[in-house]
Scaffold this motif. Structure first.
Motif, short mmCIF file in Angstrom:
data_model
loop_
_atom_site.label_atom_id
_atom_site.label_comp_id
_atom_site.label_asym_id
_atom_site.label_seq_id
_atom_site.Cartn_x
_atom_site.Cartn_y
_atom_site.Cartn_z
N GLU A 77 2.54 -2.73 -0.88
CA GLU A 77 2.38 -3.42 -2.12
C GLU A 77 1.47 -4.48 -2.14
O GLU A 77 0.85 -4.79 -3.17
CB GLU A 77 3.91 -4.12 -2.35
CG GLU A 77 3.87 -4.48 -4.02
CD GLU A 77 5.42 -5.27 -3.89
OE1 GLU A 77 6.22 -4.92 -3.43
OE2 GLU A 77 5.25 -6.30 -4.66
N ASN A 80 -1.85 -3.04 -2.89
CA ASN A 80 -1.88 -2.63 -4.25
C ASN A 80 -2.10 -3.57 -5.30
O ASN A 80 -2.58 -3.69 -6.36
CB ASN A 80 -0.72 -1.63 -4.65
CG ASN A 80 -0.75 -0.14 -4.23
OD1 ASN A 80 -0.77 0.62 -5.22
ND2 ASN A 80 -0.55 0.22 -2.93
N MET A 226 -3.54 -9.72 -12.44
CA MET A 226 -2.48 -9.33 -13.24
C MET A 226 -1.32 -9.42 -12.57
O MET A 226 -1.13 -8.86 -11.31
CB MET A 226 -2.73 -8.05 -13.80
CG MET A 226 -1.95 -7.46 -14.67
SD MET A 226 -2.18 -5.67 -14.77
CE MET A 226 -1.31 -5.31 -13.20
N LYS A 227 -0.08 -9.70 -13.28
CA LYS A 227 1.03 -9.54 -12.68
C LYS A 227 1.36 -8.01 -12.33
O LYS A 227 1.47 -7.28 -13.38
CB LYS A 227 2.36 -10.15 -13.61
CG LYS A 227 3.63 -10.44 -12.59
CD LYS A 227 4.36 -11.23 -13.21
CE LYS A 227 6.02 -11.49 -12.71
NZ LYS A 227 6.92 -12.52 -13.35
N TRP A 228 1.67 -7.76 -10.95
CA TRP A 228 1.86 -6.43 -10.61
C TRP A 228 3.18 -5.83 -10.85
O TRP A 228 3.49 -4.63 -11.43
CB TRP A 228 1.25 -6.24 -9.33
CG TRP A 228 1.57 -5.06 -8.41
CD1 TRP A 228 2.57 -4.95 -7.48
CD2 TRP A 228 1.29 -3.66 -8.85
NE1 TRP A 228 2.61 -3.68 -7.14
CE2 TRP A 228 1.71 -2.76 -7.73
CE3 TRP A 228 0.36 -3.01 -9.78
CZ2 TRP A 228 1.63 -1.42 -7.70
CZ3 TRP A 228 0.30 -1.74 -9.74
CH2 TRP A 228 0.73 -0.95 -8.64
N LEU A 229 4.20 -6.81 -10.42
CA LEU A 229 5.65 -6.27 -10.50
C LEU A 229 6.26 -7.10 -11.59
O LEU A 229 6.57 -8.24 -11.31
CB LEU A 229 6.22 -6.47 -9.09
CG LEU A 229 7.41 -5.70 -8.91
CD1 LEU A 229 7.34 -4.27 -9.00
CD2 LEU A 229 8.50 -6.07 -7.60
N ASP A 230 6.40 -6.59 -12.65
CA ASP A 230 6.79 -7.28 -13.67
C ASP A 230 8.45 -7.43 -13.38
O ASP A 230 9.15 -6.70 -13.02
CB ASP A 230 6.77 -6.73 -15.20
CG ASP A 230 5.25 -6.94 -15.49
OD1 ASP A 230 5.26 -8.06 -15.75
OD2 ASP A 230 4.60 -6.25 -15.57
N GLY A 231 8.95 -8.66 -14.05
CA GLY A 231 10.51 -9.00 -13.96
C GLY A 231 10.62 -10.50 -14.13
O GLY A 231 10.22 -10.63 -15.32
N GLY A 232 11.15 -11.18 -13.16
CA GLY A 232 11.66 -12.72 -13.58
C GLY A 232 10.74 -13.44 -13.35
O GLY A 232 9.46 -13.04 -12.95
N GLN A 234 10.32 -15.06 -10.43
CA GLN A 234 10.12 -15.26 -8.89
C GLN A 234 8.55 -15.46 -8.42
O GLN A 234 7.77 -14.97 -9.08
CB GLN A 234 10.69 -14.30 -8.32
CG GLN A 234 12.40 -14.22 -8.58
CD GLN A 234 12.61 -13.23 -9.71
OE1 GLN A 234 11.83 -12.96 -10.32
NE2 GLN A 234 13.80 -12.65 -9.64
N ARG A 239 5.29 -12.35 -8.93
CA ARG A 239 5.88 -11.12 -8.52
C ARG A 239 7.54 -11.24 -8.76
O ARG A 239 8.18 -11.88 -8.35
CB ARG A 239 5.77 -11.09 -7.06
CG ARG A 239 6.02 -9.59 -6.51
CD ARG A 239 7.15 -9.55 -5.43
NE ARG A 239 7.36 -8.09 -5.17
CZ ARG A 239 8.57 -7.63 -4.64
NH1 ARG A 239 9.49 -8.52 -4.50
NH2 ARG A 239 8.69 -6.52 -4.08
N GLY A 240 7.90 -10.36 -9.73
CA GLY A 240 9.17 -10.36 -10.13
C GLY A 240 9.88 -9.63 -9.14
O GLY A 240 9.57 -9.11 -8.51
N GLY A 241 11.23 -9.81 -9.33
CA GLY A 241 12.14 -8.83 -8.61
C GLY A 241 13.09 -9.83 -7.79
O GLY A 241 12.44 -10.96 -7.21
#
Lengths: 388, 388
Positions: A77, A80, A226-232, A234, A239-241
């Motif tokens: 991750e 990536n 760029m934000k790779w894992l979208d979410g909250g 954190q 990195r969201g999640g």
């Protein structure tokens, strides 16, 4: 699995250290809440404090500021995110050219390949016979539209170390972002981002007797991403999640447990292994550089035999070794690394990776060499490929 | 943290079950290798067999084929992969229109928002006062260029259950791919993909007393999907990266441990909680549907008080409850879910989410109600917002 089993595949994944699980334990059963702000509930505050303490410990080991280190699910991750995150952040800005070495591990290599589908142009930089990138060759490959260079700190299969300082200096000079995958060197080979010109570093816990499923990415302040894992929100909104608190705690403990003495001991065993194998088994080739390599790695081609057969016979004798990187484990394709250093498919198929870790002893090393002598000799007797 | 501490925030993350750690243990210390093919070494074969057994167990609980279930690092990754993976696979094919509900959890909501930057058009579907999507409204929103509908099975804050069957049937009829985030329903509310028309399902271990850092995505055979995490050939070549074997084992055990009896017991406690709070504390509003909600969820607005203050006072009395979804924990923004069901910011800020799990007892529920009565009454006495 044989009763006595000696694991010598520590580059793929390591046995967890009991002391790591011990510190994770309270975060499974006592402080298991999500991290909350100061106005949250106390279990969440405890979780957050533990998370941040872990972050500081790991960041410090890398010479980084704690707000430059974000936790991920592992090195895949992280890589990536580094490669695609920079590419997507700059897609409509500076250009679409990316440079990676031809022997990168798959997360970097295949992230770059995936970007080609979206119009990016990728240069796969050749390496020399030892797997080392010539900084001048890199320099000549940088174009006006180059946005990212991703060259690993050490190779996953042959352990070759790159000249990160020279590569980083060239990137700085040219204004290009530089990512390095340090999965196989973190805590083992010095990499201090406070003095080295590096913008992004991939690290992981699974190579240092920490838990699976946790890694981190160093992101130098100001690096476009760029934000790779979208979410909250954190991880500094990068990195969201849900945070993996037990994982982070375990990762920090794993970092703490590595010592220079241990690294030296591992290197001594590795040197002994290479020396005995090369001198006692004829027609063997050391893959990678004799000196510029990670302390834990040995990669040797045994001519006229198949690495897969050697692996199988060693397994029956109670030794786990690998024929290539973790990612090759379910494929019989020839290693792109051995091909990348100029080897032919036969040399690739005859190669074995033996990687040492905390739980190996000098006796294990002598035992596997004795087993190797026997196995390779027997296989060569039957081999249609040639003879000794 | 107070000595006796009762955790009632099981929607954010749950306390791990000891039996989960017990089955994970051998995969930390004994069979810790990477999964290998049949021609790999025996520790790797053991690891692979354990991984595949876990996959079968979890897939079966969802009515899926085991080759339709891939492991991820958690529900955030699963949802990112589902939404962005489908979008990128179809970017130059059918169209660029995506439909999500306005009250989705952040991984879906913010993945959709991120796609807007790359030219995708997103419809944020309104929900009714209970948080429920009207399938007819969805039907009318589908256009010729719609490629994906992502509507959660249940809401993360108010627990409202969507009519997945009708939504899925409409998607099938219109030839649109349908993803549902089942993080908060998996093993708790039936969701059988062998009979329901669903293409992608996000699930996670952290909501069912399993480990953090492991989740899965159901991908119906034939669903177009760009590879999200590039790396090796793992997970049917759909997700690269080292497999988290202990995580997968723990996830499967967590699934196995959930029983209908337990779900019923949790629902009984939850019903008791809602009934007592609504009847004993004046000026309270139940957020979400009175019946169509997950068994573990209660979400109540206490008018004229701040949820943050209630949380703090409950914490001092030894109770952990939440003011919103996990992702809100470090933000004081008004919940988009309460706003989405027509609430004003005041109603949002006065809302508490209480979610029950395996380790809660009926006595805990009565204890928190008694505490709530006291806390809310005291806060209202001091409140500038209104009076009781």
């Amino acid at each position: 699995m044989p009763n006595k089993y000696i694991y010598l595949d520590n580059a793929s994944v390591t046995r967890m250290d009991e002391r790591v699980l011990e510190v994770m334990n309270p975060y499974f059963f006592e402080s298991y809440a999500i991290p909350t702000s100061e106005t949250g509930y106390s279990m969440g505050i405890e979780a957050r404090e533990a998370l941040e303490k872990s972050r500081v410990k790991i960041a410090t080991a890398l010479g980084a500021n704690e707000n430059e280190l974000i936790f991920t699910s592992g090195s895949s991750e992280s890589s990536n995110m580094a490669v695609k995150g920079v590419a997507m952040a700059l897609i409509n800005k500076k250009g679409k050219h990316i440079i990676v070495s031809a022997i990168e591990d798959f997360p970097v290599l295949n992230s770059a390949k995936a970007l080609e589908k979206y119009g990016f142009d990728v240069t796969y930089l050749e390496v020399d016979e030892y797997g080392i990138v010539d900084p001048q060759v890199l320099k000549n490959s940088i174009r006006d539209d180059t946005i990212l260079v991703s060259i690993q700190h050490a190779n996953q299969e042959i352990g070759s170390l790159q000249d990160i300082k020279s590569i980083g200096e060239i990137c700085r000079e040219k204004g290009v972002i530089f990512h390095t995958d340090a999965t196989h060197t973190f805590t083992k080979v010095p990499l201090d981002v406070s003095v080295l010109p590096v913008d992004l570093v991939t690290i992981s816990a699974h190579t240092i007797h920490g838990p699976n499923g946790i890694g981190a990415l160093y992101i130098k302040k100001g690096t476009p991403m760029m934000k790779w894992l979208d979410g909250g929100f954190q991880e500094f909104n990068k990195r969201g999640g849900l945070e993996n608190i037990p994982g982070a705690i375990g990762f920090a403990k794993a970092v703490e447990l590595v010592t220079n003495e241990e690294n030296t001991k591992i290197q001594d065993m590795r040197d002994h292994l290479i020396e005995r194998v090369l001198s006692e088994i004829p027609q063997t080739i050391l893959n990678g550089h004799p000196l510029l390599r990670t302390p834990q790695n040995a990669n040797i081609t045994f001519q006229y035999v198949e690495g897969e057969s050697v692996t199988l016979h060693l397994d029956m004798r109670g030794f786990a070794v690998s024929t290539g990187s973790a990612c090759f484990s379910r494929s019989l394709q020839a290693s792109h690394v051995i091909l990348g250093i100029g080897g032919d498919p036969e040399r690739a198929h005859g190669s074995l990776r033996i990687t040492l870790g905390r739980f190996n002893k000098m006796g294990d090393v002598d035992a596997i060499i004795d087993a190797l002598i026997e196995v390779v000799t027997n296989l060569r007797k039957m081999s249609p490929l040639g003879k000794t």
